[in-house]
Every structure is written in structure tokens, then in C-alpha cells.
Design a protein around this motif. Structure first.
Motif, PDB file in Angstrom:
ATOM      1  N   UNK A 177       9.784  19.655  39.364  1.00 25.64           N
ATOM      2  CA  UNK A 177       9.030  20.799  40.580  1.00 25.64           C
ATOM      3  C   UNK A 177      10.338  20.926  42.043  1.00 25.64           C
ATOM      4  N   UNK A 178      11.898  20.734  41.558  1.00 23.43           N
ATOM      5  CA  UNK A 178      12.504  20.890  42.131  1.00 23.43           C
ATOM      6  C   UNK A 178      12.444  19.283  43.434  1.00 23.43           C
ATOM      7  N   UNK A 179      12.520  19.176  42.765  1.00 25.40           N
ATOM      8  CA  UNK A 179      12.314  17.348  43.376  1.00 25.40           C
ATOM      9  C   UNK A 179      13.288  16.552  42.489  1.00 25.40           C
TER      10      UNK A 179
ATOM     11  N   UNK B 223      12.185  12.726  46.181  1.00 24.28           N
ATOM     12  CA  UNK B 223      12.879  12.811  46.744  1.00 24.28           C
ATOM     13  C   UNK B 223      13.087  14.048  47.355  1.00 24.28           C
ATOM     14  N   UNK B 224      13.599  14.840  48.303  1.00 22.64           N
ATOM     15  CA  UNK B 224      12.995  16.352  48.362  1.00 22.64           C
ATOM     16  C   UNK B 224      14.690  16.821  49.518  1.00 22.64           C
TER      17      UNK B 224
ATOM     18  N   UNK C 248      18.300  21.552  41.341  1.00 23.29           N
ATOM     19  CA  UNK C 248      17.509  22.173  39.139  1.00 23.29           C
ATOM     20  C   UNK C 248      17.960  20.433  39.089  1.00 23.29           C
ATOM     21  N   UNK C 249      18.969  19.474  38.979  1.00 27.39           N
ATOM     22  CA  UNK C 249      19.432  19.064  37.999  1.00 27.39           C
ATOM     23  C   UNK C 249      20.358  17.880  38.447  1.00 27.39           C
TER      24      UNK C 249
END
Length: 224
Positions: free
Chosen positions: A51-53, A211-212, A25-26
Motif C-alpha cells: 500500500x505504498x509503505x 515506514x511511509x 513501489x519497490x
């Protein structure tokens, strides 16, 4: 429940539990060190969540650094270059900021540059590998600053996936050893590192990288 796995080193056994350093998120738990922001407060922050990355936009150049200091751990990253391939890196044992070229913190970098993932770069810290002169060059030219030979190439440049696909980079720091895997291939192993703890950093160094996964697993010895 966190993931748990067992690692063995010599005659010792270690139990580990994983935690994510990125909440999706942050950038809680991290801080930015970008020299350009000192000169231009309107310059963009090159580290964002999209987008969550976790995304390194590549420019302006700098580092995203953990607030916490870590020792004895396994760091697992899943990353991909989003456009043209380029340069980035994951730094371990980070301490003094801007210790080299008024940009790079004192650390040992694990290279993520396309086709060179897994190289070591010595940034005011050092590490030893087998076949040192063959891989690093003449001993008289070794060093950790300036124009010295700071790069220690990895053992194989054939482990990365094609552009656009996700790569898995795993870095295990245990005492003064560092092991590196790229997509499950062991590509580097150093020992006698001049540091064994510090912060962790990701680079903005010219190319956009997503980065995921940023997963850290502390390694602790089991009770006997």
C-alpha cells in the motif's frame, strides 16, 4: 524540486537537499540480509512494499541495507507499529555484515523499540555521550560485542506517540557526531563515534513496522 534547508554547526554553515531512499513501489537501492534465507530458500522475505509503505514484517529477523554508502547526512523516518508494539531499529555507519551474533552488521543502532526510541546500541562500533557512566553503567563493563554494556539510553522516553500513530525519527550524522530527534524532541547526542560513514539499515526484529518516509539529506559545506 527537492526540499532544501540550512544547518549550522559551530562556525560552519551547511546547505542540504533531500532525496527519498524509498520510491514507494519497490526496494530499489536496497538489499536484504536475512540469515534464515540462507538455510531455507522458501522462508519469506521480511521486507515488502505494501500500500505504498515500506514494511518490516518482523520475522524472520534480519536487515534491509542500502546499496550505497553515506556520510554527513540527515535521515528522516516516519514509522508506526501496525499491531502490538515491539522492537525495530535504524542502523547507521553500517559496514561488515553479521558482525555480532551472526546477525547484526557492524554499525551504530538508533533504537526504535516502543518506549525506548532514540537509544544508541553499539554494534562493533562505539560512541560517547555526556554522563557516560550514569547512562551506560560501570566503565569496566562497556564494550561493543558479546555481553558488554552496548546500550546507551536516550534522554527521555516520553517523546513517542501512542500505538498506531506515526512517529518521526530524525538522525543527523555529521563527521563523528550523531544527533537523534523523536517527534522533534532531541533525545540523544553522541560524539567521537568510531565510524563516520557507511550504509544505512532497517531491522526486522520481531514486530511489524510500516515506514511511509525514508528521506536522506546530504550535508555539504557552502562555498565561501
Amino acid at each position: 524540486m527537492p526540499d532544501t534547508w540550512i544547518s549550522t554547526s559551530g562556525d560552519s554553515t551547511f546547505q542540504v537537499s533531500a532525496k527519498s531512499l524509498f520510491n514507494g513501489k519497490d526496494l530499489t537501492g536496497w538489499h536484504v540480509d536475512v540469515p534464515q534465507l540462507d538455510k531455507d530458500t522458501k522462508a519469506r522475505n521480511p521486507f515488502v512494499v505494501r500500500n505504498g509503505y515500506l514494511v518490516s514484517l518482523g520475522t524472520p529477523e534480519g536487515h534491509l541495507i542500502t546499496d550505497a554508502i553515506y556520510q554527513n547526512y540527515r535521515l528522516e523516518l516516519e514509522y508506526r507499529f501496525t499491531a502490538k508494539p515491539g522492537n525495530c531499529g535504524a542502523l547507521v555507519h553500517v559496514s561488515t555484515p553479521r558482525a555480532l551474533y551472526e546477525m547484526f552488521p557492524k554499525s551504530i543502532e538508533v533504537q526504535m523499540m516502543h518506549q525506548n526510541a532514540g537509544d544508541f546500541w553499539c554494534i562493533q562500533e562505539d560512541i560517547t555521550v555526556p554522563d557516560m557512566e550514569k547512562r551506560r553503567g560501570p566503565k569496566k563493563d562497556w564494550g561493543v560485542n558479546g555481553d558488554k554494556l552496548r546500550r546507551i539510553p536516550n534522554l527521555t522516553d516520553g517523546s513517542e506517540k501512542p500505538l498506531g500513530q506515526w512517529n518521526a525519527l530524525t538522525i543527523e550524522c555529521l563527521n563523528r557526531e550523531i544527533k537523534v530527534w523523536v517527534n522533534q524532541d532531541l533525545v540523544n547526542h553522541g560524539y567521537n563515534a568510531t565510524a563516520q560513514q557507511g550504509q544505512i539499515a532497517l531491522q526486522a526484529e520481531g514486530s511489524e513496522v510500516e515506514f511511509r518516509k525514508v528521506l536522506l539529506t546530504p550535508i555539504t559545506k557552502l562555498s565561501e
